[in-house]
Design a protein around this motif. Structure first.
Motif, PDB file in Angstrom:
ATOM      1  N   ARG A  69     -32.042  -8.459 -22.357  1.00  0.00           N
ATOM      2  CA  ARG A  69     -32.193  -7.650 -21.153  1.00  0.00           C
ATOM      3  C   ARG A  69     -33.103  -6.464 -21.467  1.00  0.00           C
ATOM      4  O   ARG A  69     -32.921  -5.770 -22.449  1.00  0.00           O
ATOM      5  CB  ARG A  69     -30.836  -7.158 -20.682  1.00  0.00           C
ATOM      6  CG  ARG A  69     -30.880  -6.433 -19.353  1.00  0.00           C
ATOM      7  CD  ARG A  69     -29.507  -6.063 -18.895  1.00  0.00           C
ATOM      8  NE  ARG A  69     -28.894  -5.081 -19.820  1.00  0.00           N
ATOM      9  CZ  ARG A  69     -27.716  -4.510 -19.622  1.00  0.00           C
ATOM     10  NH1 ARG A  69     -26.970  -4.825 -18.572  1.00  0.00           N
ATOM     11  NH2 ARG A  69     -27.226  -3.658 -20.494  1.00  0.00           N
ATOM     12  N   LYS A  85     -34.298  -8.851 -16.594  1.00  0.00           N
ATOM     13  CA  LYS A  85     -33.011  -8.239 -16.296  1.00  0.00           C
ATOM     14  C   LYS A  85     -32.265  -9.180 -15.369  1.00  0.00           C
ATOM     15  O   LYS A  85     -32.866  -9.977 -14.645  1.00  0.00           O
ATOM     16  CB  LYS A  85     -33.169  -6.860 -15.685  1.00  0.00           C
ATOM     17  CG  LYS A  85     -33.639  -6.844 -14.239  1.00  0.00           C
ATOM     18  CD  LYS A  85     -33.577  -5.432 -13.664  1.00  0.00           C
ATOM     19  CE  LYS A  85     -33.953  -5.452 -12.191  1.00  0.00           C
ATOM     20  NZ  LYS A  85     -33.805  -4.125 -11.584  1.00  0.00           N
ATOM     21  N   ASN A  86     -30.925  -9.069 -15.420  1.00  0.00           N
ATOM     22  CA  ASN A  86     -30.080  -9.860 -14.529  1.00  0.00           C
ATOM     23  C   ASN A  86     -30.401 -11.349 -14.635  1.00  0.00           C
ATOM     24  O   ASN A  86     -30.472 -12.064 -13.647  1.00  0.00           O
ATOM     25  CB  ASN A  86     -30.193  -9.391 -13.083  1.00  0.00           C
ATOM     26  CG  ASN A  86     -29.732  -7.952 -12.910  1.00  0.00           C
ATOM     27  OD1 ASN A  86     -28.852  -7.485 -13.660  1.00  0.00           O
ATOM     28  ND2 ASN A  86     -30.311  -7.253 -11.937  1.00  0.00           N
ATOM     29  N   ASN A  87     -30.712 -11.743 -15.867  1.00  0.00           N
ATOM     30  CA  ASN A  87     -30.935 -13.148 -16.159  1.00  0.00           C
ATOM     31  C   ASN A  87     -32.170 -13.743 -15.470  1.00  0.00           C
ATOM     32  O   ASN A  87     -32.235 -14.939 -15.203  1.00  0.00           O
ATOM     33  CB  ASN A  87     -29.692 -13.996 -15.801  1.00  0.00           C
ATOM     34  CG  ASN A  87     -28.481 -13.606 -16.625  1.00  0.00           C
ATOM     35  OD1 ASN A  87     -28.585 -13.350 -17.840  1.00  0.00           O
ATOM     36  ND2 ASN A  87     -27.332 -13.542 -15.966  1.00  0.00           N
ATOM     37  N   GLN A  88     -33.176 -12.863 -15.139  1.00  0.00           N
ATOM     38  CA  GLN A  88     -34.429 -13.402 -14.610  1.00  0.00           C
ATOM     39  C   GLN A  88     -35.554 -12.417 -14.890  1.00  0.00           C
ATOM     40  O   GLN A  88     -35.339 -11.253 -15.201  1.00  0.00           O
ATOM     41  CB  GLN A  88     -34.326 -13.666 -13.101  1.00  0.00           C
ATOM     42  CG  GLN A  88     -34.110 -12.434 -12.250  1.00  0.00           C
ATOM     43  CD  GLN A  88     -34.064 -12.777 -10.770  1.00  0.00           C
ATOM     44  OE1 GLN A  88     -34.354 -13.901 -10.381  1.00  0.00           O
ATOM     45  NE2 GLN A  88     -33.656 -11.820  -9.961  1.00  0.00           N
ATOM     46  N   TYR A  90     -38.790 -10.179 -13.839  1.00  0.00           N
ATOM     47  CA  TYR A  90     -39.365  -9.394 -12.745  1.00  0.00           C
ATOM     48  C   TYR A  90     -40.798  -8.993 -13.109  1.00  0.00           C
ATOM     49  O   TYR A  90     -41.130  -8.864 -14.294  1.00  0.00           O
ATOM     50  CB  TYR A  90     -38.546  -8.141 -12.457  1.00  0.00           C
ATOM     51  CG  TYR A  90     -37.210  -8.441 -11.820  1.00  0.00           C
ATOM     52  CD1 TYR A  90     -37.046  -8.377 -10.438  1.00  0.00           C
ATOM     53  CD2 TYR A  90     -36.093  -8.807 -12.611  1.00  0.00           C
ATOM     54  CE1 TYR A  90     -35.820  -8.656  -9.852  1.00  0.00           C
ATOM     55  CE2 TYR A  90     -34.876  -9.093 -12.036  1.00  0.00           C
ATOM     56  CZ  TYR A  90     -34.743  -9.011 -10.650  1.00  0.00           C
ATOM     57  OH  TYR A  90     -33.539  -9.281 -10.061  1.00  0.00           O
TER      58      TYR A  90
END
Length: 512
Positions: A69, A85-88, A90
């Motif tokens: 992360r 972040k948040n498993n994806q 950006y």
């Protein structure tokens, strides 16, 4: 072997002495040897270089196993930073950094026909975008607009574009002043020597610089100068006009001056027939204006007929001879009541009145009527003499009202046929000398005017006025105590004729 181990152990302890403090305090990367900030594990500082994170394609990014992360890379496919972040993943492409605005300038004001030069200060790595009046656009830093006109006046705007970022606009107002025309006209259009020629520029209210080759004056700064040339030829006229700071091109025009002459001559009553020769240098029609004489009237009465006015243009040549007779207003008839007819005024082509060809004839008015109670008849503008017996030479009355008819161009007026009237005949026509009417056998003053006017009341007891002379003469009797007016003739062009308008002796004016 032992020796090598000792050396290796020493180096390890030496390096550890440096590395361990750096990790405990953070790593500082700089050119000055400064330690890292106590809040940072890695402190990079430079005024000439930046920091590069890992650069990879989208496929390479997606191949990372279990990304942490906050992991950051620079995506070379999208040219954007990527972070996890948040498993994806950006993407952050950042906000545009606006370039500095260029400062716009120009060479305004300019005159129409000249170039507009726009300028913009330099912005590093920029492409420029100009817009302006009349659909103007350009990507040049310093564009030029050739052969400008007033439609190019107005506000011009420029922006600098760096990458995808566009600066604020900078404006400059450009004024294009109208360059004045130096065209001109002049009158008269047919120009002759010693004639005033008036020049008129197309543009008024400006400053002028005229040059007249061979003219008087040779130069002028007037708006409407008047110039003469004393010799025939082709001359150059130049004009430059200045207005609102703009100067015209020079206009060159040629003016042709002919060796024509101009003038005017007036002939008044002299009781004689005269000749006049058309002068040399005639380049246009000759205008002849003739007035017939007023009829006579008895003492105390002023009611006689008026002479005609005839005007026309004639194509004559230099050297042509004209024969001119100016009609006479008969003398006042003393103590008697009736006057003689006024003489006609004649202008004919030819040197002899016995063979000249009529050009223009202004008839004379008849004499005043009986006891002043009946007005005389004004001359006519037709070839008809009027009265009871109109036509060439009109006849005298056949009753006791005695008088001769006015003389015409070809024949004399006839005497009254009444036996008691004596020799009361009318005046003779132009070709026969134009004498006035006789006074009768009693000698009274009732004669007609020179130029064919009829006699009036020559016997004292008779009561008739004389008829007017002209191309055809009026009758000596046209009612109780009134003679007929003389007829007129006009063989010219551009005629202007008026019946019964002239008082006193006749007159001729010739203009060329």
């Amino acid at each position: 072997m032992v020796k090598n181990l000792l050396i290796t152990a020493g180096l390890t302890l030496f390096l550890a002495s440096f590395i361990m403090p750096a990790f405990s305090q953070g790593v500082g990367i700089n050119a000055t040897g400064a330690t890292a900030d106590t809040s940072a594990m890695l402190d990079v500082s430079s005024v000439t270089k930046g920091v590069l994170v890992s650069r990879m394609t989208t496929a390479q990014r997606n191949a990372i196993v279990n990304p942490a992360r906050g992991l950051m890379i620079y995506n070379t496919d999208s040219d954007c930073f990527n972070f996890y972040k948040n498993n994806q993943w950006y993407e952050w492409c950042g906000n545009c950094i606006m370039p500095s605005s260029p400062v716009a300038g120009s060479n305004s004001p300019v005159c129409s026909g000249s170039n507009i030069q726009l300028t913009a200060t330099n912005v590093q790595n920029a492409v420029y975008s100009w817009t302006g009046p009349n659909g103007f656009s350009s990507t040049a830093q310093n564009p030029s607009i050739p052969n400008s006109g007033t439609v190019n006046s107005g506000l011009y705007m420029v922006q600098a574009i760096v990458g995808n970022c566009t600066s604020n606009a900078s404006n400059v107002f450009v004024q294009v002043m109208q360059t004045p025309s130096s065209g001109f006209t002049f009158l008269p259009s047919t120009t002759t020597i010693n004639t005033n020629v008036t020049f008129s520029p197309t543009v008024t209210g400006a400053s002028y610089n005229w040059i007249f080759t061979g003219g008087t004056p040779a130069t002028s700064t007037a708006q409407n100068p008047v110039v003469q040339w004393t010799a025939g030829g082709t001359y150059t006229v130049k004009l430059v006009v200045a207005q609102n700071g703009c100067i015209s091109d020079t206009t060159y025009n040629s003016i042709i001056i002919t060796n024509c002459t101009h003038g005017s001559q007036t002939f008044t009553f002299t009781n004689s027939i005269v000749n006049w020769t058309v002068p040399s240098g005639i380049c246009q029609a000759v205008t002849i204006e003739a007035w017939g004489a007023q009829g006579g009237y008895g003492s105390g009465y002023s009611n006689s007929g008026l002479g005609a006015r005839m005007r026309g243009d004639f194509s004559l040549n230099s050297g042509d001879v004209l024969t001119i007779l100016v009609g006479e207003m008969p003398p006042i008839n003393g103590s008697y009541n009736q006057g003689g007819g006024g003489g006609g005024t004649f202008v004919a082509l030819g040197s002899s009145y016995t063979s000249a060809t009529p050009l223009i004839v202004a008839g004379g008015g008849s004499g005043g009527g009986y006891n002043g109670g009946t007005p005389g008849v004004g001359a006519l503008t037709t070839t008809n003499g009027g009265g009871i017996s109109g036509g060439t030479g009109g006849n005298g009355a056949t009753q006791t009202f005695c008088a001769g008819g006015g003389g015409g161009f070809y024949t004399a007026g006839a005497a009254s046929s009444y036996s008691g009237c004596g020799a009361a005949q009318g005046g003779q026509g132009f070709r026969q000398g134009g004498a006035g009417g006789n006074t009768g056998n009693s000698g009274y003053h009732g004669r007609g005017g020179f130029g064919g006017g009829g006699s009036g009341d020559p016997c004292g007891s008779c009561n008739t006025s004389g008829g007017g002379g002209g191309y055809s003469g009026g009758s000596g009797y046209s009612g109780y105590g009134t003679g007929g007016g003389g007829g007129s003739y006009n063989g010219g062009t551009n005629q202007s004729n008026t019946a019964g308008t002239w008082s006193g002796n006749g007159q001729v004016t010739i203009t060329w």
